[in-house]
Design an enzyme around this catalytic site. Structure first.
Site, PDB file in Angstrom:
ATOM      1  N   VAL A 142     -10.151   8.395  -0.251  1.00  0.00           N
ATOM      2  CA  VAL A 142     -10.711   7.218  -0.926  1.00  0.00           C
ATOM      3  C   VAL A 142     -10.546   5.947  -0.087  1.00  0.00           C
ATOM      4  CG1 VAL A 142     -10.634   8.026  -3.317  1.00  0.00           C
ATOM      5  CG2 VAL A 142      -8.565   7.052  -2.285  1.00  0.00           C
ATOM      6  N   CYS A 143     -10.347   6.169   1.204  1.00  0.00           N
ATOM      7  CA  CYS A 143     -10.142   5.049   2.117  1.00  0.00           C
ATOM      8  C   CYS A 143     -11.480   4.552   2.654  1.00  0.00           C
ATOM      9  CB  CYS A 143      -9.282   5.549   3.272  1.00  0.00           C
ATOM     10  SG  CYS A 143      -9.383   4.484   4.685  1.00  0.00           S
ATOM     11  N   ILE A 144     -11.625   3.233   2.725  1.00  0.00           N
ATOM     12  CA  ILE A 144     -12.806   2.689   3.406  1.00  0.00           C
ATOM     13  C   ILE A 144     -12.393   1.715   4.516  1.00  0.00           C
ATOM     14  CG2 ILE A 144     -14.493   3.081   1.551  1.00  0.00           C
ATOM     15  CD1 ILE A 144     -14.045   0.197   0.629  1.00  0.00           C
ATOM     16  N   GLY A 202      -7.665   8.694   4.698  1.00  0.00           N
ATOM     17  CA  GLY A 202      -7.632   9.124   3.285  1.00  0.00           C
ATOM     18  C   GLY A 202      -9.018   9.306   2.689  1.00  0.00           C
TER      19      GLY A 202
END
Ligand SMILES: NC(=O)C1=CN([C@@H]2O[C@H](COP(=O)(O)OP(=O)(O)OC[C@H]3O[C@@H](n4cnc5c(N)ncnc54)[C@H](OP(=O)(O)O)[C@@H]3O)[C@@H](O)[C@H]2O)C=CC1
Ligand SMILES: Nc1nc2c(ncn2[C@@H]2O[C@H](COP(=O)(O)O)[C@@H](O)[C@H]2O)c(=O)[nH]1
EC number: 1.7.1.7
Length: 327
Positions: A174-176, A172
Protein backbone atom coordinates in the site's frame (compact mmCIF):
# COMPACT_ATOMS: atom_id res chain seq x y z
CA UNK A 1 25.06 -1.39 -6.80
CA UNK A 2 25.78 -3.90 -9.52
CA UNK A 3 23.44 -6.89 -9.22
CA UNK A 4 19.92 -5.54 -8.78
CA UNK A 5 17.05 -7.99 -8.32
CA UNK A 6 13.88 -8.55 -6.34
CA UNK A 7 12.07 -11.51 -4.79
CA UNK A 8 10.48 -12.67 -8.03
CA UNK A 9 13.81 -12.71 -9.84
CA UNK A 10 15.47 -15.24 -7.54
CA UNK A 11 15.37 -19.00 -7.08
CA UNK A 12 17.31 -20.68 -4.32
CA UNK A 13 19.18 -23.83 -5.32
CA UNK A 14 18.39 -27.04 -3.40
CA UNK A 15 21.05 -28.89 -1.43
CA UNK A 16 20.98 -32.55 -0.35
CA UNK A 17 18.22 -33.20 2.18
CA UNK A 18 19.34 -34.44 5.61
CA UNK A 19 15.95 -34.98 7.28
CA UNK A 20 13.39 -37.79 7.00
CA UNK A 21 10.49 -35.40 7.52
CA UNK A 22 10.03 -31.63 7.19
CA UNK A 23 8.68 -31.65 10.73
CA UNK A 24 12.30 -32.10 11.92
CA UNK A 25 13.15 -28.60 10.63
CA UNK A 26 13.21 -25.84 13.22
CA UNK A 27 11.91 -22.41 12.13
CA UNK A 28 12.50 -20.68 15.46
CA UNK A 29 14.58 -17.54 15.82
CA UNK A 30 16.02 -15.62 18.76
CA UNK A 31 15.82 -11.83 18.81
CA UNK A 32 16.71 -9.64 21.75
CA UNK A 33 17.19 -12.71 23.94
CA UNK A 34 13.68 -14.01 23.25
CA UNK A 35 12.86 -17.06 21.18
CA UNK A 36 10.02 -16.94 18.64
CA UNK A 37 8.40 -19.66 16.53
CA UNK A 38 8.90 -17.89 13.21
CA UNK A 39 11.23 -15.19 11.81
CA UNK A 40 8.11 -13.24 10.87
CA UNK A 41 6.32 -10.26 12.42
CA UNK A 42 3.04 -8.66 11.28
CA UNK A 43 3.55 -5.02 10.27
CA UNK A 44 3.04 -2.43 13.01
CA UNK A 45 0.10 -0.90 11.12
CA UNK A 46 -3.39 -0.11 12.35
CA UNK A 47 -5.17 -2.48 9.94
CA UNK A 48 -2.74 -5.32 10.70
CA UNK A 49 -2.36 -5.48 14.48
CA UNK A 50 -4.27 -4.45 17.59
CA UNK A 51 -4.09 -5.37 21.28
CA UNK A 52 -6.13 -8.56 20.81
CA UNK A 53 -3.95 -9.90 18.04
CA UNK A 54 -0.76 -8.85 19.85
CA UNK A 55 -1.90 -10.85 22.88
CA UNK A 56 -2.78 -13.86 20.75
CA UNK A 57 0.60 -13.78 19.00
CA UNK A 58 2.50 -13.42 22.28
CA UNK A 59 0.48 -16.22 23.89
CA UNK A 60 1.37 -18.54 21.01
CA UNK A 61 5.10 -17.78 20.89
CA UNK A 62 5.18 -15.39 17.93
CA UNK A 63 6.92 -12.00 17.79
CA UNK A 64 4.69 -8.92 17.48
CA UNK A 65 5.18 -5.15 17.31
CA UNK A 66 2.22 -3.03 18.37
CA UNK A 67 1.62 0.08 16.23
CA UNK A 68 1.97 3.65 17.55
CA UNK A 69 -1.25 5.20 16.31
CA UNK A 70 -3.16 5.21 19.63
CA UNK A 71 -0.33 6.60 21.72
CA UNK A 72 -2.46 7.09 24.84
CA UNK A 73 -3.07 3.31 25.13
CA UNK A 74 0.59 2.30 25.21
CA UNK A 75 1.22 2.48 28.96
CA UNK A 76 -1.85 0.35 29.75
CA UNK A 77 -0.82 -2.06 26.99
CA UNK A 78 2.71 -2.55 28.36
CA UNK A 79 1.35 -3.10 31.89
CA UNK A 80 -1.26 -5.55 30.68
CA UNK A 81 1.16 -7.62 28.58
CA UNK A 82 3.84 -7.77 31.24
CA UNK A 83 1.38 -8.61 34.04
CA UNK A 84 0.43 -11.66 31.97
CA UNK A 85 4.06 -12.68 31.57
CA UNK A 86 4.31 -11.67 27.90
CA UNK A 87 6.86 -9.40 26.27
CA UNK A 88 5.82 -5.79 25.67
CA UNK A 89 6.77 -4.65 22.16
CA UNK A 90 5.67 -1.16 21.16
CA UNK A 91 6.36 1.49 18.52
CA UNK A 92 7.28 5.14 18.86
CA UNK A 93 7.72 8.08 16.51
CA UNK A 94 10.20 10.92 16.80
CA UNK A 95 8.06 13.94 17.64
CA UNK A 96 8.46 15.92 20.89
CA UNK A 97 5.75 14.02 22.82
CA UNK A 98 7.60 10.76 22.27
CA UNK A 99 10.60 12.02 24.27
CA UNK A 100 8.35 12.71 27.23
CA UNK A 101 6.70 9.29 26.79
CA UNK A 102 10.07 7.51 27.06
CA UNK A 103 10.92 9.52 30.18
CA UNK A 104 7.51 8.63 31.67
CA UNK A 105 8.17 4.93 31.07
CA UNK A 106 11.53 5.22 32.81
CA UNK A 107 10.07 7.17 35.73
CA UNK A 108 7.39 4.52 36.29
CA UNK A 109 9.85 1.63 35.82
CA UNK A 110 7.82 0.36 32.90
CA UNK A 111 10.38 -1.11 30.54
CA UNK A 112 9.16 -2.58 27.24
CA UNK A 113 11.29 -5.48 26.04
CA UNK A 114 11.17 -4.11 22.47
CA UNK A 115 10.79 -0.55 21.17
CA UNK A 116 10.53 0.07 17.42
CA UNK A 117 11.19 3.56 16.07
CA UNK A 118 8.78 3.70 13.16
CA UNK A 119 9.28 6.48 10.64
CA UNK A 120 9.42 6.67 6.87
CA UNK A 121 12.94 8.03 6.43
CA UNK A 122 14.91 6.46 9.24
CA UNK A 123 18.35 7.63 8.10
CA UNK A 124 17.97 10.90 9.96
CA UNK A 125 19.20 12.80 12.98
CA UNK A 126 15.67 12.56 14.38
CA UNK A 127 16.00 8.77 14.63
CA UNK A 128 19.58 8.92 15.91
CA UNK A 129 18.47 11.30 18.68
CA UNK A 130 15.54 9.03 19.60
CA UNK A 131 17.76 5.92 19.73
CA UNK A 132 20.12 7.77 22.08
CA UNK A 133 17.22 9.02 24.20
CA UNK A 134 15.77 5.52 24.59
CA UNK A 135 19.17 4.01 25.37
CA UNK A 136 19.78 6.70 28.00
CA UNK A 137 16.46 6.19 29.80
CA UNK A 138 15.61 2.55 29.03
CA UNK A 139 18.99 0.91 28.41
CA UNK A 140 17.65 -2.64 28.55
CA UNK A 141 14.94 -2.20 25.92
CA UNK A 142 15.85 -3.74 22.55
CA UNK A 143 15.63 -0.92 20.01
CA UNK A 144 14.64 -1.58 16.40
CA UNK A 145 15.23 1.50 14.23
CA UNK A 146 14.04 2.29 10.72
CA UNK A 147 13.24 2.34 8.00
CA UNK A 148 16.39 2.53 5.94
CA UNK A 149 17.66 1.31 2.59
CA UNK A 150 21.44 1.77 2.53
CA UNK A 151 24.52 0.37 4.30
CA UNK A 152 25.45 3.88 5.49
CA UNK A 153 22.13 4.17 7.25
CA UNK A 154 22.47 0.74 8.87
CA UNK A 155 25.94 1.64 10.17
CA UNK A 156 24.88 5.04 11.52
CA UNK A 157 21.83 3.70 13.34
CA UNK A 158 23.81 0.77 14.76
CA UNK A 159 26.54 3.17 15.91
CA UNK A 160 23.91 5.34 17.58
CA UNK A 161 22.87 2.30 19.65
CA UNK A 162 20.13 0.56 17.65
CA UNK A 163 20.01 -3.17 18.40
CA UNK A 164 18.48 -3.96 15.01
CA UNK A 165 17.62 -2.02 11.88
CA UNK A 166 14.60 -2.32 9.64
CA UNK A 167 15.23 -2.23 5.89
CA UNK A 168 12.65 -1.24 3.28
CA UNK A 169 11.73 2.15 1.82
CA UNK A 170 8.77 1.87 -0.47
CA UNK A 171 8.37 -1.83 -1.35
CA UNK A 172 5.08 -2.16 0.57
CA UNK A 173 1.81 -3.18 -1.08
CA UNK A 174 0.00 0.00 0.00
CA UNK A 175 3.04 2.20 -0.45
CA UNK A 176 3.09 5.04 -2.96
CA UNK A 177 6.39 6.57 -1.81
CA UNK A 178 8.16 5.21 -4.86
CA UNK A 179 5.61 6.87 -7.16
CA UNK A 180 5.28 10.16 -5.30
CA UNK A 181 8.96 10.74 -4.53
CA UNK A 182 10.93 8.62 -6.98
CA UNK A 183 12.95 7.14 -4.10
CA UNK A 184 13.23 3.82 -2.37
CA UNK A 185 13.94 0.12 -2.54
CA UNK A 186 10.72 -0.76 -4.38
CA UNK A 187 11.54 -3.20 -7.19
CA UNK A 188 14.95 -4.10 -5.73
CA UNK A 189 14.14 -4.70 -2.05
CA UNK A 190 15.90 -8.06 -1.96
CA UNK A 191 19.11 -6.64 -3.44
CA UNK A 192 18.89 -3.69 -1.02
CA UNK A 193 18.53 -6.15 1.84
CA UNK A 194 21.69 -7.97 0.71
CA UNK A 195 23.56 -4.66 0.38
CA UNK A 196 22.51 -3.57 3.89
CA UNK A 197 23.13 -6.98 5.45
CA UNK A 198 26.74 -6.92 4.29
CA UNK A 199 27.29 -3.79 6.40
CA UNK A 200 25.23 -4.86 9.40
CA UNK A 201 26.76 -6.17 12.61
CA UNK A 202 23.37 -6.58 14.29
CA UNK A 203 20.09 -8.19 13.16
CA UNK A 204 18.20 -6.80 10.18
CA UNK A 205 14.43 -6.90 9.75
CA UNK A 206 13.40 -6.97 6.08
CA UNK A 207 10.24 -4.88 5.76
CA UNK A 208 7.81 -4.85 2.83
CA UNK A 209 7.40 -6.57 -0.50
CA UNK A 210 6.79 -10.10 0.78
CA UNK A 211 4.18 -11.62 -1.54
CA UNK A 212 4.67 -15.37 -1.03
CA UNK A 213 5.91 -17.62 1.76
CA UNK A 214 8.97 -18.43 -0.33
CA UNK A 215 9.94 -14.76 -0.04
CA UNK A 216 10.54 -15.34 3.68
CA UNK A 217 13.23 -17.93 2.91
CA UNK A 218 14.71 -15.61 0.29
CA UNK A 219 14.88 -12.80 2.88
CA UNK A 220 16.72 -15.10 5.27
CA UNK A 221 19.12 -16.09 2.47
CA UNK A 222 19.97 -12.44 1.83
CA UNK A 223 20.57 -11.54 5.46
CA UNK A 224 17.30 -10.95 7.31
CA UNK A 225 16.93 -12.22 10.88
CA UNK A 226 13.24 -11.35 10.82
CA UNK A 227 10.74 -10.35 8.14
CA UNK A 228 7.97 -7.76 8.62
CA UNK A 229 4.81 -8.44 6.61
CA UNK A 230 1.70 -6.36 6.01
CA UNK A 231 -0.43 -7.47 3.06
CA UNK A 232 -0.10 -11.23 3.62
CA UNK A 233 -1.44 -10.74 7.15
CA UNK A 234 -4.21 -8.33 6.11
CA UNK A 235 -7.75 -9.64 5.72
CA UNK A 236 -7.81 -12.27 8.46
CA UNK A 237 -10.64 -12.73 10.91
CA UNK A 238 -8.45 -11.19 13.63
CA UNK A 239 -7.16 -8.31 11.43
CA UNK A 240 -8.40 -4.97 12.75
CA UNK A 241 -9.26 -3.55 9.30
CA UNK A 242 -12.95 -2.94 8.58
CA UNK A 243 -14.84 -5.86 6.97
CA UNK A 244 -17.22 -5.05 4.10
CA UNK A 245 -18.92 -6.80 1.20
CA UNK A 246 -18.11 -5.81 -2.41
CA UNK A 247 -19.99 -7.56 -5.23
CA UNK A 248 -20.99 -10.37 -2.87
CA UNK A 249 -17.39 -10.94 -1.71
CA UNK A 250 -16.33 -10.37 1.89
CA UNK A 251 -13.22 -8.20 1.98
CA UNK A 252 -11.22 -6.31 4.62
CA UNK A 253 -9.48 -2.96 4.37
CA UNK A 254 -5.72 -2.55 4.45
CA UNK A 255 -4.35 0.99 4.42
CA UNK A 256 -0.91 2.56 4.61
CA UNK A 257 0.29 4.27 7.77
CA UNK A 258 1.05 7.35 5.66
CA UNK A 259 -2.32 7.25 3.89
CA UNK A 260 -5.04 9.86 4.36
CA UNK A 261 -7.09 7.16 6.14
CA UNK A 262 -4.44 6.89 8.85
CA UNK A 263 -3.56 10.58 8.97
CA UNK A 264 -7.08 11.96 8.77
CA UNK A 265 -5.85 14.60 6.31
CA UNK A 266 -4.37 14.80 2.83
CA UNK A 267 -0.91 16.03 3.81
CA UNK A 268 2.31 14.29 2.81
CA UNK A 269 0.31 11.26 1.78
CA UNK A 270 2.56 8.32 0.83
CA UNK A 271 0.16 5.43 1.32
CA UNK A 272 -3.11 4.13 -0.13
CA UNK A 273 -6.01 1.88 0.84
CA UNK A 274 -6.95 -1.43 -0.73
CA UNK A 275 -9.35 -4.23 0.03
CA UNK A 276 -8.13 -7.79 0.43
CA UNK A 277 -10.15 -10.97 0.31
CA UNK A 278 -11.20 -12.38 3.67
CA UNK A 279 -8.66 -15.08 4.51
CA UNK A 280 -9.97 -16.91 7.57
CA UNK A 281 -8.03 -17.43 10.81
CA UNK A 282 -4.52 -16.01 11.17
CA UNK A 283 -3.41 -19.14 13.03
CA UNK A 284 -3.98 -21.19 9.87
CA UNK A 285 -1.78 -18.81 7.88
CA UNK A 286 0.94 -18.92 10.54
CA UNK A 287 0.88 -22.73 10.50
CA UNK A 288 1.10 -22.79 6.71
CA UNK A 289 3.99 -20.30 6.84
CA UNK A 290 5.77 -22.54 9.33
CA UNK A 291 5.26 -25.65 7.20
CA UNK A 292 6.47 -23.85 4.06
CA UNK A 293 9.53 -22.56 5.90
CA UNK A 294 10.25 -26.04 7.28
CA UNK A 295 10.18 -27.21 3.69
CA UNK A 296 12.55 -24.37 2.69
CA UNK A 297 14.99 -25.50 5.39
CA UNK A 298 14.84 -29.07 4.09
CA UNK A 299 15.59 -27.85 0.54
CA UNK A 300 18.53 -25.90 2.01
CA UNK A 301 19.91 -29.22 3.26
CA UNK A 302 19.71 -28.42 6.96
CA UNK A 303 17.56 -28.56 10.06
CA UNK A 304 17.66 -24.91 11.13
CA UNK A 305 17.00 -21.52 9.54
CA UNK A 306 20.75 -20.81 9.31
CA UNK A 307 21.03 -23.49 6.62
CA UNK A 308 19.14 -21.18 4.24
CA UNK A 309 21.82 -18.48 4.60
CA UNK A 310 24.41 -20.56 2.75
CA UNK A 311 22.49 -21.85 -0.25
CA UNK A 312 23.38 -20.88 -3.80
CA UNK A 313 20.90 -19.00 -5.94
CA UNK A 314 20.25 -17.99 -9.51
CA UNK A 315 18.79 -14.81 -10.92
CA UNK A 316 15.93 -15.61 -13.30
CA UNK A 317 14.84 -12.12 -14.25
CA UNK A 318 11.04 -11.77 -13.98
CA UNK A 319 10.41 -15.38 -14.90
CA UNK A 320 9.87 -17.56 -11.83
CA UNK A 321 6.09 -17.35 -12.16
CA UNK A 322 6.10 -18.17 -15.91
CA UNK A 323 3.35 -15.61 -16.38
CA UNK A 324 1.12 -17.34 -13.78
CA UNK A 325 -0.63 -15.43 -11.03
CA UNK A 326 1.11 -15.88 -7.67
CA UNK A 327 -1.79 -17.98 -6.32
N1 LIG B 1 8.55 1.86 5.01
C1 LIG B 1 8.20 2.77 4.16
O1 LIG B 1 8.55 2.76 2.99
C2 LIG B 1 7.35 3.91 4.59
C3 LIG B 1 6.62 3.83 5.73
N2 LIG B 1 5.78 4.85 6.09
C4 LIG B 1 5.03 4.71 7.34
O2 LIG B 1 4.14 5.78 7.49
C5 LIG B 1 4.06 6.21 8.84
C6 LIG B 1 4.30 7.68 8.91
O3 LIG B 1 5.68 7.95 8.69
P1 LIG B 1 6.31 9.39 8.96
O4 LIG B 1 5.65 10.38 8.04
O5 LIG B 1 7.78 9.30 8.90
O6 LIG B 1 5.90 9.63 10.46
P2 LIG B 1 5.44 10.92 11.20
O7 LIG B 1 4.26 11.48 10.55
O8 LIG B 1 5.38 10.58 12.64
O9 LIG B 1 6.69 11.85 10.93
C7 LIG B 1 7.84 11.73 11.68
C8 LIG B 1 8.67 13.01 11.61
O10 LIG B 1 9.54 12.92 10.52
C9 LIG B 1 9.27 13.98 9.60
N3 LIG B 1 9.39 13.38 8.29
C10 LIG B 1 8.61 12.45 7.71
N4 LIG B 1 9.07 12.13 6.49
C11 LIG B 1 10.18 12.88 6.33
C12 LIG B 1 11.10 13.04 5.30
N5 LIG B 1 10.97 12.34 4.14
N6 LIG B 1 12.13 13.90 5.46
C13 LIG B 1 12.25 14.61 6.58
N7 LIG B 1 11.41 14.52 7.61
C14 LIG B 1 10.38 13.68 7.48
C15 LIG B 1 7.89 14.47 9.93
O11 LIG B 1 7.73 15.84 9.66
P3 LIG B 1 6.86 16.33 8.38
O12 LIG B 1 5.67 15.40 8.27
O13 LIG B 1 6.49 17.72 8.74
O14 LIG B 1 7.77 16.24 7.22
C16 LIG B 1 7.84 14.25 11.42
O15 LIG B 1 8.44 15.28 12.12
C17 LIG B 1 5.06 5.36 9.60
O16 LIG B 1 4.37 4.32 10.24
C18 LIG B 1 5.97 4.81 8.54
O17 LIG B 1 6.46 3.51 8.86
C19 LIG B 1 5.65 5.97 5.34
C20 LIG B 1 6.32 6.09 4.17
C21 LIG B 1 7.29 5.11 3.72
N1 LIG C 1 5.44 3.98 1.65
C1 LIG C 1 4.61 3.51 2.58
N2 LIG C 1 4.95 2.37 3.20
C2 LIG C 1 4.12 1.96 4.14
C3 LIG C 1 2.96 2.64 4.49
N3 LIG C 1 2.37 1.99 5.50
C4 LIG C 1 3.15 0.93 5.76
N4 LIG C 1 4.20 0.90 4.94
C5 LIG C 1 5.27 -0.09 4.87
O1 LIG C 1 4.78 -1.26 4.20
C6 LIG C 1 5.15 -2.41 4.96
C7 LIG C 1 4.25 -3.60 4.65
O2 LIG C 1 4.48 -4.02 3.32
P1 LIG C 1 3.70 -5.25 2.64
O3 LIG C 1 4.30 -5.31 1.27
O4 LIG C 1 4.05 -6.47 3.43
O5 LIG C 1 2.26 -4.96 2.62
C8 LIG C 1 5.06 -1.90 6.39
O6 LIG C 1 5.69 -2.72 7.32
C9 LIG C 1 5.69 -0.53 6.25
O7 LIG C 1 7.08 -0.55 6.30
C10 LIG C 1 2.63 3.82 3.79
O8 LIG C 1 1.60 4.47 4.01
N5 LIG C 1 3.50 4.21 2.85
Amino acid sequence: MDNVFDYEDIQLIPAKCIVESRSECDTSVTLGGHKFKLPVVPANMQTIIDENLATKLAENGYFYIMHRFQPETRIGFIRDMQSRGFIASISVGVKEDEYAFIEELAATHLVPEFITIDIAHGHSNAVIRMIQHIKKHLPTSFVIAGNVGTPEAVRELENAGADATKVGIGPGKVCITKIKTGFGTGGWQLAALRWCAKAATKPIIADGGIRTHGDIAKSVRFGASMVMIGSLFAGHEESPGETIEIDGKVVKEYFGSASEFQKGERKNVEGKKMYVEHKGRIQDTLIEMQQDLQSSISYAGGTKLEAIRNVDYVIVKNSIFNGDKVY
